[in-house]
Structure formats: structure tokens, C-alpha cells
Design a protein around this motif. Structure first.
Motif, short mmCIF file in Angstrom:
data_model
loop_
_atom_site.label_atom_id
_atom_site.label_comp_id
_atom_site.label_asym_id
_atom_site.label_seq_id
_atom_site.Cartn_x
_atom_site.Cartn_y
_atom_site.Cartn_z
N GLU A 124 0.84 -1.07 0.09
CA GLU A 124 0.00 0.06 0.01
C GLU A 124 0.75 1.31 0.00
O GLU A 124 0.68 2.19 -0.73
N PHE A 125 1.99 1.24 0.77
CA PHE A 125 2.84 2.41 0.97
C PHE A 125 3.54 2.77 -0.43
O PHE A 125 3.50 3.70 -0.91
N LEU A 126 4.08 1.71 -0.90
CA LEU A 126 4.82 1.60 -2.24
C LEU A 126 4.00 1.94 -3.30
O LEU A 126 4.27 2.74 -4.29
N GLU A 127 2.79 1.71 -3.34
CA GLU A 127 1.67 2.11 -4.69
C GLU A 127 1.44 3.55 -4.36
O GLU A 127 1.40 4.22 -5.31
N ARG A 128 1.17 4.16 -3.03
CA ARG A 128 1.04 5.45 -3.05
C ARG A 128 2.15 6.39 -3.22
O ARG A 128 2.02 7.31 -3.79
N LEU A 129 3.33 5.83 -2.81
CA LEU A 129 4.57 6.49 -3.02
C LEU A 129 4.73 6.51 -4.76
O LEU A 129 5.20 7.81 -5.09
N ALA A 130 4.67 5.56 -5.22
CA ALA A 130 4.74 5.57 -6.81
C ALA A 130 3.59 6.81 -7.43
O ALA A 130 4.17 7.33 -8.35
N ALA A 131 2.65 6.81 -6.87
CA ALA A 131 1.66 7.82 -7.30
C ALA A 131 1.89 9.15 -7.15
O ALA A 131 1.66 10.00 -7.95
N GLY A 133 5.08 10.35 -5.50
CA GLY A 133 6.47 10.71 -5.69
C GLY A 133 7.54 11.03 -4.35
O GLY A 133 8.39 10.45 -3.95
N VAL A 134 6.69 11.64 -3.43
CA VAL A 134 7.33 11.98 -2.15
C VAL A 134 6.16 11.63 -1.09
O VAL A 134 4.91 12.02 -1.04
N LEU A 135 6.27 10.88 -0.13
CA LEU A 135 5.34 10.64 0.66
C LEU A 135 6.12 10.54 2.20
O LEU A 135 7.41 10.05 2.51
N ARG A 136 5.33 11.08 3.34
CA ARG A 136 5.83 10.97 4.66
C ARG A 136 5.26 9.96 5.38
O ARG A 136 4.12 9.66 5.36
N LEU A 137 6.22 9.45 6.50
CA LEU A 137 5.53 8.24 7.02
C LEU A 137 4.69 8.62 8.05
O LEU A 137 3.65 8.01 8.13
N GLY A 138 4.73 9.89 8.76
CA GLY A 138 3.54 10.20 9.72
C GLY A 138 2.30 10.48 8.97
O GLY A 138 1.37 10.45 9.85
N ASP A 139 2.17 10.62 7.83
CA ASP A 139 0.76 10.93 7.32
C ASP A 139 0.29 9.41 7.03
O ASP A 139 -1.06 9.44 6.69
N MET A 162 11.05 9.28 -1.14
CA MET A 162 11.19 10.00 -2.44
C MET A 162 11.64 8.84 -3.57
O MET A 162 12.44 8.08 -3.45
N LEU A 163 10.68 8.64 -4.46
CA LEU A 163 10.82 7.75 -5.57
C LEU A 163 11.12 8.51 -6.84
O LEU A 163 10.23 9.28 -7.39
N ILE A 164 12.12 7.94 -7.47
CA ILE A 164 12.37 8.35 -8.88
C ILE A 164 12.21 7.19 -9.89
O ILE A 164 12.91 6.19 -9.91
N ASP A 165 11.39 7.19 -10.86
CA ASP A 165 11.23 6.05 -11.83
C ASP A 165 11.89 6.23 -12.83
O ASP A 165 11.66 7.30 -13.63
#
Length: 283
Positions: A124-131, A133-139, A162-165
Motif C-alpha cells: 500500500e505504501f509503495l503504491e501510494r509513493l509511486a503515485a 513521488g514523495v510521501l511522509r511516514l507520519g501521514d 522519495m521515488l524516482i522512476d
């Protein structure tokens, strides 16, 4: 020359193929930032500073290390990890890359069991991150057991990723952690990371592509981890330094290095360095 009525006033001149061309209208003024602009000039300077630190890196190994140092220096993050792989899942679980700022106790505890509790490891986290680009664990998992019973006792209050494809060349995944006293990764830091992600993307695509091309052209059949060890050894790092950067044991480094030297027919680190750094190497 007399200017006729109705003729435009001419502003600044630009050169076009040796011919001076006048542009109509007054000279433009700098566009002001919106009143609700989240980022300051200092924030943009931080982003530029990170890009300047990595844009001349010779290879992926140097790019990763420069990026880790720049993020810690410009942002003051407690810990930084720069990982890569074919997919986000492969990058974060395979662990090819480098980490800095974490204690040996913290890393041993993570590998010993807490890795299975890490929200960053979830689909779930990796899918949201891919969507995004930058995601905070606290969120997404501020009150998780991982945060409450593992991160906070080690002085970490929050993390962000932060994910760069890079398309066919894989992905680059960067994670950062903030220390006790900072309740979460700041909104401004997240905003800078989003700006930084756009500017790092072409550099990451180039480095990942070159790294993959080098690996694809060799006949040594080295694993990604063996490539990491080989490149760091060729740059003069000791076994312990390599172990610290790659989050593996010294004995594991020795095992990988033995395999690398045997596969490349090198008798020493010096020969390995010459082989990997010369212009006509097949890697």
C-alpha cells in the motif's frame, strides 16, 4: 529617426543569428512569488546545492554517496538511505544502495525482525509513493508499532521517502529520517524534496541507465550486491567501510569480494580498480 505615432516602444534587444532584433514592450520585471509561497529562497538554494553535489558523479556508486552526504548536509536529516532496483519493492527490500547516519545497533535490530513491521515495506505504501513521488511516514502510519516501539526509542520521530522512476533502467528510492525534537518531516522539507525530485530525475535516469548497461555488457554474472562491493572496493574503501555503507557484515563483504576477484580474474583490489576504471573495460 523620428518615431511615428502608434509605433511600439522597444524593450531589450536580443541577438538572433548575428542580427539585432528589438522586442516590443517595456523591459519585464521579475515575477514575484505568490503570497502563499511555501518555499523561501533558502529552500530553493538547498535544492540547487544537492543537485550541484551530484551532477558530476562519475558513476552510480559515487552518485549515491554524494546524494546521501548532500541531503544530510543541506537538510540536517539524521539518517539517509539511497537504494535502487528494478521496482520500488525490489529497491526497498533488496537493499542495493547505501545508508548513512544510523547506528549499528539500529540496523542490526531492523534486520533482526523490525524490517517485517516497516510500513515502507508494505504494498500500500509503495503504491501510494509511486503515485505521488514523495510521501511522509507520519501521514500514513504515525501511530504504528514500528514508529512507537522501534523508531522513537532510537531517537527517530518520522521518515519520508522519495521515488524516482527511471523506466526500463529501474527506480531510485531515497528515504530520510528526522531526529528527536523534530516531531515530523517538515512540510517545507517535503516541498523541497518534491522540487528536488524533478531536478534529480534526469540525473538518476542517466546513472541508472549507465549502471545497467555496464552490468548487461559483462560476462562475469555478478549480482547487484557484488557490483556494489566491487565498485566501492575499486574506489579504495576498506571492507569495514564497505560494510557500513551497504548495511551488510564485514564477512559478507569478504565473501562478495572473493567472488568478484575470482570472476574478474583480478589478483588484488588494485587490479580490480584498474579494470573497472579504464576506458575500454567491458563493464
Amino acid at each position: 529617426m523620428v518615431r511615428r505615432a502608434g509605433w511600439p516602444r522597444y524593450g531589450p534587444k536580443v541577438e538572433n543569428r548575428g542580427v539585432t532584433v528589438a522586442l516590443p514592450g517595456p523591459a519585464p520585471k521579475p515575477r514575484p512569488l505568490p503570497a502563499d509561497e511555501l518555499l523561501s529562497a533558502e529552500d530553493y538554494r538547498r535544492a540547487v546545492g544537492v543537485v550541484e553535489a551530484v551532477d558530476q558523479a562519475a558513476d552510480l556508486a559515487e552518485f549515491r554517496e554524494r546524494l546521501v552526504r548532500a541531503l544530510r548536509s543541506w537538510f540536517g536529516f539524521l539518517g539517509v538511505a539511497v537504494l535502487h532496483g528494478d521496482t520500488p519493492d525490489d529497491a526497498i527490500r533488496g537493499g542495493c544502495g547505501v545508508r548513512s547516519g544510523y547506528s549499528a545497533e539500529f540496523l542490526e535490530s531492523y534486520a533482526g525482525g523490525w524490517i517485517r513491521e516497516d510500513p515502507f515495506q508494505s504494498e500500500e505504501f509503495l503504491e501510494r509513493l509511486a503515485a505521488v513521488g514523495v510521501l511522509r511516514l507520519g501521514d500514513v502510519a504515525a501511530d504504528s508499532r514500528f514508529v512507537r516501539d522501534y523508531l522513537r526509542p532510537h531517537g527517530i520521530t518520522d521518515k519520508a521517502a522519495m521515488l524516482i522512476d527511471a523506466g526500463p533502467s529501474g527506480v531510485l528510492l531515497v528515504s530520510v529520517a528526522v531526529r528527536e525534537g523534530v516531531p515530523r518531516v517538515a512540510d517545507r522539507d517535503l516541498a523541497v524534496l518534491r522540487v528536488l525530485r524533478r531536478h534529480l530525475a534526469p540525473l538518476a535516469v542517466e546513472q541508472l541507465g549507465r549502471h545497467r548497461a555496464r552490468a548487461a555488457r559483462n560476462e562475469w554474472q555478478l549480482t547487484p550486491r557484488e557490483w556494489d562491493v566491487a565498485e566501492l572496493a575499486a574506489r579504495g574503501l576498506t571492507n569495514r567501510q564497505i560494510a557500513e555503507r551497504l548495511f551488510i557484515g564485514v564477512d559478507t563483504v569478504k565473501k562478495h569480494l572473493t567472488r568478484v576477484l575470482a570472476a574478474t580474474s583480478c589478483a588484488s583490489r588494485t587490479q580490480l580498480a584498474v579494470l573497472l576504471n579504464r576506458g575500454d573495460t567491458p563493464v
